[in-house]
Structure formats: C-alpha cells, structure tokens
Design a protein around this motif. Sequence first.
Motif, PDB file in Angstrom:
ATOM      1  N   ARG A   1       0.834  -1.205   0.000  1.00  0.00           N
ATOM      2  CA  ARG A   1       0.000   0.000   0.000  1.00  0.00           C
ATOM      3  C   ARG A   1       0.870   1.257   0.000  1.00  0.00           C
ATOM      4  NH1 ARG A   1      -1.547   4.009   2.712  1.00  0.00           N
ATOM      5  NH2 ARG A   1      -0.351   3.448   4.560  1.00  0.00           N
ATOM      6  N   VAL A   2       1.921   1.255   0.815  1.00  0.00           N
ATOM      7  CA  VAL A   2       2.819   2.408   0.899  1.00  0.00           C
ATOM      8  C   VAL A   2       3.515   2.634  -0.441  1.00  0.00           C
ATOM      9  CG1 VAL A   2       4.982   3.197   1.974  1.00  0.00           C
ATOM     10  CG2 VAL A   2       3.135   2.290   3.391  1.00  0.00           C
TER      11      VAL A   2
ATOM     12  N   ARG B   1       2.417   1.740  -3.465  1.00  0.00           N
ATOM     13  CA  ARG B   1       1.415   2.253  -4.420  1.00  0.00           C
ATOM     14  C   ARG B   1       1.115   3.725  -4.150  1.00  0.00           C
ATOM     15  NH1 ARG B   1      -1.079  -2.777  -3.341  1.00  0.00           N
ATOM     16  NH2 ARG B   1      -2.494  -1.724  -1.931  1.00  0.00           N
ATOM     17  N   GLU B   2       1.022   4.099  -2.888  1.00  0.00           N
ATOM     18  CA  GLU B   2       0.772   5.494  -2.521  1.00  0.00           C
ATOM     19  C   GLU B   2       1.906   6.388  -3.014  1.00  0.00           C
ATOM     20  OE1 GLU B   2       0.938   7.507   1.702  1.00  0.00           O
ATOM     21  OE2 GLU B   2      -0.924   6.361   1.475  1.00  0.00           O
TER      22      GLU B   2
ATOM     23  N   ARG C   1       1.546   6.834  -6.766  1.00  0.00           N
ATOM     24  CA  ARG C   1       0.470   7.795  -7.068  1.00  0.00           C
ATOM     25  C   ARG C   1       0.906   9.224  -6.774  1.00  0.00           C
ATOM     26  NH1 ARG C   1      -2.823   3.627  -5.264  1.00  0.00           N
ATOM     27  NH2 ARG C   1      -2.793   4.367  -3.132  1.00  0.00           N
ATOM     28  N   ALA C   2       1.612   9.421  -5.658  1.00  0.00           N
ATOM     29  CA  ALA C   2       2.084  10.767  -5.300  1.00  0.00           C
ATOM     30  C   ALA C   2       3.055  11.283  -6.352  1.00  0.00           C
ATOM     31  CB  ALA C   2       2.737  10.753  -3.922  1.00  0.00           C
TER      32      ALA C   2
END
Length: 80
Positions: free
Chosen positions: A42-43, A45-46, A49-50
């Motif tokens: 999750r981190v 992927r975040e 995206r950022a």
Amino acid sequence: MAETLTIRLDADDRAALEAAARVQGKGLSTFVREIAEAEARRVRREAIRAEGDRIVAHLAEHPEARSELDAIGTPLSDLP
C-alpha cells in the motif's frame, strides 16, 4: 532471503493478533508478516500515485513541459 524483524507488542495487542491469526488458521508470525507485507504494498502504491500527481502538477505549471510531452506522444505497448 528475507531478514528477521523483532518487534515488541503490548500483551493485549499480542493477544488480539494471536486470536485473529488463530481464526485464519495461521501462526502469529505469519499473520503479522502478511499484514506488514500488505501495508508495504500500500505504501509503495501510494508513493507511485504521489509521484504521478507531482508530475501532473509540474505539467500543469509548465506549458513547455506539456508541449514537449505532447510532441513525443504517449508510448504504446504491445503487451497482451
């Protein structure tokens, strides 16, 4: 090969995690490792995206960068 990680847990937290692991038929280490791996994904992927958001903002603020990107075009892939 993966490296070992040692953590300390409050007794109540450990009991809660052990109970949840038992429900899934897993040991505590496996259960906690799976939680940590899911959070790591999750981190990552975040962060991706950022970075995409940062690039879009840069293109919006710099018309010359957007023009250059438009001139190059969008890469097309032959992947199935």
